[in-house]
Design a protein around this motif. Sequence first.
Motif, PDB file in Angstrom:
ATOM      1  N   ALA A 189       0.829  -1.207   0.000  1.00 55.41           N
ATOM      2  CA  ALA A 189       0.000   0.000   0.000  1.00 55.41           C
ATOM      3  C   ALA A 189       0.863   1.257   0.000  1.00 55.41           C
ATOM      4  O   ALA A 189       0.573   2.233  -0.707  1.00 55.41           O
ATOM      5  CB  ALA A 189      -0.934  -0.018   1.210  1.00 55.41           C
ATOM      6  N   LEU A 190       1.944   1.255   0.792  1.00 53.11           N
ATOM      7  CA  LEU A 190       2.828   2.411   0.825  1.00 53.11           C
ATOM      8  C   LEU A 190       3.542   2.615  -0.514  1.00 53.11           C
ATOM      9  O   LEU A 190       3.716   3.748  -0.971  1.00 53.11           O
ATOM     10  CB  LEU A 190       3.857   2.240   1.943  1.00 53.11           C
ATOM     11  N   TYR A 191       3.958   1.531  -1.126  1.00 52.56           N
ATOM     12  CA  TYR A 191       4.663   1.656  -2.406  1.00 52.56           C
ATOM     13  C   TYR A 191       3.750   2.265  -3.469  1.00 52.56           C
ATOM     14  O   TYR A 191       4.120   3.229  -4.156  1.00 52.56           O
ATOM     15  CB  TYR A 191       5.156   0.280  -2.860  1.00 52.56           C
ATOM     16  N   TYR A 192       2.556   1.718  -3.620  1.00 53.10           N
ATOM     17  CA  TYR A 192       1.648   2.217  -4.657  1.00 53.10           C
ATOM     18  C   TYR A 192       1.105   3.596  -4.309  1.00 53.10           C
ATOM     19  O   TYR A 192       0.807   4.388  -5.203  1.00 53.10           O
ATOM     20  CB  TYR A 192       0.493   1.234  -4.870  1.00 53.10           C
ATOM     21  N   TRP A 193       0.964   3.908  -3.033  1.00 52.61           N
ATOM     22  CA  TRP A 193       0.450   5.217  -2.635  1.00 52.61           C
ATOM     23  C   TRP A 193       1.445   6.331  -2.953  1.00 52.61           C
ATOM     24  O   TRP A 193       1.047   7.457  -3.288  1.00 52.61           O
ATOM     25  CB  TRP A 193       0.160   5.202  -1.133  1.00 52.61           C
ATOM     26  N   GLN A 194       2.729   6.065  -2.804  1.00 50.03           N
ATOM     27  CA  GLN A 194       3.726   7.109  -3.022  1.00 50.03           C
ATOM     28  C   GLN A 194       3.790   7.590  -4.464  1.00 50.03           C
ATOM     29  O   GLN A 194       4.150   8.746  -4.714  1.00 50.03           O
ATOM     30  CB  GLN A 194       5.108   6.593  -2.589  1.00 50.03           C
ATOM     31  N   ILE A 195       3.451   6.732  -5.419  1.00 52.74           N
ATOM     32  CA  ILE A 195       3.557   7.134  -6.829  1.00 52.74           C
ATOM     33  C   ILE A 195       2.586   8.264  -7.153  1.00 52.74           C
ATOM     34  O   ILE A 195       3.017   9.325  -7.643  1.00 52.74           O
ATOM     35  CB  ILE A 195       3.346   5.915  -7.750  1.00 52.74           C
ATOM     36  N   PRO A 196       1.258   8.143  -6.930  1.00 50.27           N
ATOM     37  CA  PRO A 196       0.383   9.292  -7.207  1.00 50.27           C
ATOM     38  C   PRO A 196       0.678  10.495  -6.323  1.00 50.27           C
ATOM     39  O   PRO A 196       0.522  11.639  -6.756  1.00 50.27           O
ATOM     40  CB  PRO A 196      -1.033   8.739  -6.951  1.00 50.27           C
ATOM     41  N   HIS A 197       1.102  10.246  -5.106  1.00 53.93           N
ATOM     42  CA  HIS A 197       1.414  11.356  -4.201  1.00 53.93           C
ATOM     43  C   HIS A 197       2.546  12.216  -4.761  1.00 53.93           C
ATOM     44  O   HIS A 197       2.427  13.447  -4.864  1.00 53.93           O
ATOM     45  CB  HIS A 197       1.783  10.780  -2.835  1.00 53.93           C
ATOM     46  N   PHE A 198       3.659  11.590  -5.155  1.00 56.10           N
ATOM     47  CA  PHE A 198       4.800  12.348  -5.648  1.00 56.10           C
ATOM     48  C   PHE A 198       4.627  12.780  -7.098  1.00 56.10           C
ATOM     49  O   PHE A 198       5.242  13.760  -7.521  1.00 56.10           O
ATOM     50  CB  PHE A 198       6.073  11.528  -5.469  1.00 56.10           C
ATOM     51  N   TYR A 225      -3.883  -0.402  -8.719  1.00 52.43           N
ATOM     52  CA  TYR A 225      -3.160  -1.504  -8.093  1.00 52.43           C
ATOM     53  C   TYR A 225      -3.517  -1.655  -6.609  1.00 52.43           C
ATOM     54  O   TYR A 225      -3.402  -2.751  -6.054  1.00 52.43           O
ATOM     55  CB  TYR A 225      -1.652  -1.290  -8.212  1.00 52.43           C
ATOM     56  N   MET A 226      -3.942  -0.570  -5.980  1.00 51.35           N
ATOM     57  CA  MET A 226      -4.261  -0.625  -4.553  1.00 51.35           C
ATOM     58  C   MET A 226      -5.662  -1.163  -4.266  1.00 51.35           C
ATOM     59  O   MET A 226      -5.976  -1.451  -3.107  1.00 51.35           O
ATOM     60  CB  MET A 226      -4.132   0.772  -3.933  1.00 51.35           C
ATOM     61  N   LEU A 227      -6.502  -1.291  -5.267  1.00 53.08           N
ATOM     62  CA  LEU A 227      -7.892  -1.693  -5.027  1.00 53.08           C
ATOM     63  C   LEU A 227      -8.028  -3.058  -4.347  1.00 53.08           C
ATOM     64  O   LEU A 227      -8.820  -3.194  -3.408  1.00 53.08           O
ATOM     65  CB  LEU A 227      -8.671  -1.671  -6.342  1.00 53.08           C
ATOM     66  N   GLN A 279     -13.322  -8.820   7.789  1.00 53.05           N
ATOM     67  CA  GLN A 279     -13.931  -8.545   6.488  1.00 53.05           C
ATOM     68  C   GLN A 279     -14.318  -7.078   6.337  1.00 53.05           C
ATOM     69  O   GLN A 279     -14.430  -6.579   5.205  1.00 53.05           O
ATOM     70  CB  GLN A 279     -15.166  -9.412   6.305  1.00 53.05           C
ATOM     71  N   TRP A 280     -14.530  -6.376   7.456  1.00 54.84           N
ATOM     72  CA  TRP A 280     -14.902  -4.976   7.359  1.00 54.84           C
ATOM     73  C   TRP A 280     -13.793  -4.126   6.756  1.00 54.84           C
ATOM     74  O   TRP A 280     -14.067  -3.137   6.071  1.00 54.84           O
ATOM     75  CB  TRP A 280     -15.291  -4.442   8.736  1.00 54.84           C
ATOM     76  N   PHE A 281     -12.560  -4.494   7.013  1.00 51.55           N
ATOM     77  CA  PHE A 281     -11.467  -3.711   6.439  1.00 51.55           C
ATOM     78  C   PHE A 281     -11.442  -3.823   4.921  1.00 51.55           C
ATOM     79  O   PHE A 281     -11.082  -2.869   4.234  1.00 51.55           O
ATOM     80  CB  PHE A 281     -10.118  -4.163   7.004  1.00 51.55           C
ATOM     81  N   GLY A 282     -11.802  -4.993   4.376  1.00 52.46           N
ATOM     82  CA  GLY A 282     -11.851  -5.134   2.920  1.00 52.46           C
ATOM     83  C   GLY A 282     -12.793  -4.128   2.307  1.00 52.46           C
ATOM     84  O   GLY A 282     -12.478  -3.501   1.280  1.00 52.46           O
ATOM     85  N   LEU A 283     -13.960  -3.922   2.933  1.00 49.79           N
ATOM     86  CA  LEU A 283     -14.928  -2.954   2.418  1.00 49.79           C
ATOM     87  C   LEU A 283     -14.420  -1.521   2.585  1.00 49.79           C
ATOM     88  O   LEU A 283     -14.490  -0.709   1.646  1.00 49.79           O
ATOM     89  CB  LEU A 283     -16.259  -3.144   3.143  1.00 49.79           C
ATOM     90  N   GLU A 284     -13.901  -1.207   3.753  1.00 46.57           N
ATOM     91  CA  GLU A 284     -13.426   0.155   4.005  1.00 46.57           C
ATOM     92  C   GLU A 284     -12.247   0.519   3.105  1.00 46.57           C
ATOM     93  O   GLU A 284     -12.184   1.634   2.557  1.00 46.57           O
ATOM     94  CB  GLU A 284     -13.032   0.291   5.473  1.00 46.57           C
ATOM     95  N   ALA A 285     -11.299  -0.390   2.961  1.00 45.22           N
ATOM     96  CA  ALA A 285     -10.135  -0.107   2.107  1.00 45.22           C
ATOM     97  C   ALA A 285     -10.550   0.084   0.660  1.00 45.22           C
ATOM     98  O   ALA A 285     -10.007   0.947  -0.057  1.00 45.22           O
ATOM     99  CB  ALA A 285      -9.124  -1.236   2.232  1.00 45.22           C
ATOM    100  N   SER A 286     -11.501  -0.701   0.200  1.00 41.79           N
ATOM    101  CA  SER A 286     -11.974  -0.551  -1.184  1.00 41.79           C
ATOM    102  C   SER A 286     -12.631   0.805  -1.401  1.00 41.79           C
ATOM    103  O   SER A 286     -12.402   1.467  -2.427  1.00 41.79           O
ATOM    104  CB  SER A 286     -12.954  -1.672  -1.524  1.00 41.79           C
ATOM    105  N   LEU A 287     -13.426   1.273  -0.429  1.00 38.80           N
ATOM    106  CA  LEU A 287     -14.066   2.586  -0.563  1.00 38.80           C
ATOM    107  C   LEU A 287     -13.033   3.711  -0.541  1.00 38.80           C
ATOM    108  O   LEU A 287     -13.122   4.670  -1.325  1.00 38.80           O
ATOM    109  CB  LEU A 287     -15.082   2.775   0.562  1.00 38.80           C
ATOM    110  N   LEU A 288     -12.036   3.600   0.347  1.00 39.00           N
ATOM    111  CA  LEU A 288     -10.988   4.619   0.393  1.00 39.00           C
ATOM    112  C   LEU A 288     -10.204   4.684  -0.918  1.00 39.00           C
ATOM    113  O   LEU A 288      -9.927   5.768  -1.449  1.00 39.00           O
ATOM    114  CB  LEU A 288     -10.035   4.332   1.556  1.00 39.00           C
ATOM    115  N   THR A 289      -9.858   3.529  -1.420  1.00 36.52           N
ATOM    116  CA  THR A 289      -9.082   3.499  -2.667  1.00 36.52           C
ATOM    117  C   THR A 289      -9.899   3.993  -3.847  1.00 36.52           C
ATOM    118  O   THR A 289      -9.357   4.625  -4.769  1.00 36.52           O
ATOM    119  CB  THR A 289      -8.577   2.073  -2.928  1.00 36.52           C
TER     120      THR A 289
END
Length: 447
Positions: free
Chosen positions: A265-274, A313-315, A329-339
């Motif tokens: 998650a950190l690797y893929y997040w840094q690309i759009p951020h930078f 890639y983060m989805l 299982q709740w984190f799967g839903l929350e992470a998908s909505l955030l991404t």
Amino acid sequence: MWRGGATAASAARAVRSRLYPDPIHHPATSLAPIASARASSSAPSVASANNVVEAAAAASAAVSVSQQAGSVSDALRHYGRCYWELSKARLRNFSFPCISLSNNPSDVFIVFSALVVATSGAGYVLGSGNIVDMAGLCCTCAGTMMVAASANTLNQVFEIKNDSKMKRTMRRPLSSGRISPAHAAVWAASVGAAGTALLAWKANGLAAGLAASNLVLYAFVYTPLKQIHPVNTWVGAVVGAIPPLLGWAAASTELSVNAMILPAALYYWQIPHFMALAYLCRDDYLAGGYRMFSFADPTGKRTAWVSLRNCLYMLPLGLFAYNWGLTSQWFGLEASLLTMGLTIGALSFMLEPSPKTARRMFYGSLLYLPAFMAGLLLHRQPNEQKVQNMAEKSELDGVLYGADLQDEERARQKREDKKPPRVQSRPPVAYASVAPFPFLPVPIYES
């Protein structure tokens, strides 16, 4: 009239004679007040002069002491502030006219060391079992913080000339001349060695090795690569993905597939951020001499597409975390909505590349990572491998403890066998038979 005046004059002379005796007839009496007045006037003058000299000496001594104390405190405050800024140990405010919300410059929070410590701490918690070792967590965060401070300081040592050309970095301690490069290099070496030693002592060799390798990768690979090739963004993403692995290794002494969720998650997040940051600050990076991906993309289409691709890639990461037993299982839903929210921002940036859409995606990335990490920690499941390892360790300790008890019993039995046999004394006689009286019964012994 005249006689009344003469009478008044004679009365005045009489009073004066009583108050002031005649100096001719009473010389001692007349000179005593004068001598006493002179003595009284001269004695205070000498004493006051001595008091003034002593007060001046005390004041000068106090001033010198205060000056020395002030110089020491000023030096400590100066170097402490320089070390703090070199380490990037807190959220720091930099002026970014290129990403301001209006025509006036605005301050944007830039995170490095705080982010590194937070991600390594999150990795430690995720890699722990049912109970999190708070002492180990604090030692891991402290060691990671020191290694990150060393890496940041070396980065600024190597980029003094570049930082002096950029608006957002020209006020740094080295580029502004507040501290010398040699002093900063000594600080970096000292704090880096101390952090690595702390991780090796309180955690394990795997965590210390990851910290040392990340220091080398950031300071000696990523830093010079920024002036050579745009691939530096992807190398920097690898540097940012290692701290959670470090925390996991410090907690569980090993790495598994579950340990890759937060680093990915950190690797893929840094690309759009930078990418958004490089697009917004192209002129500033160009003045500093850095080679960014956005320089060869005047329209911004390629930069926006790279950002969107990494958001896609983060989805599935949230679903992977649930499927691998890392979270509920709740984190799967929350992470998908955030991404999905971050992906929509990247999509709008690709459809209309402009500073407005890039700025929106940049701020969205700043909000995404804390929310993702908070959900990951909130819905985490204990590391089953760590729990199994602890159970096996306790079972092995029990077996070894039983074996130790058996060995101790055997050794004690051997010691007893080697001792000479004891001569058992006969118990006392209840009543004895006497030879001359054979008719008495046989003696009975008490048992």
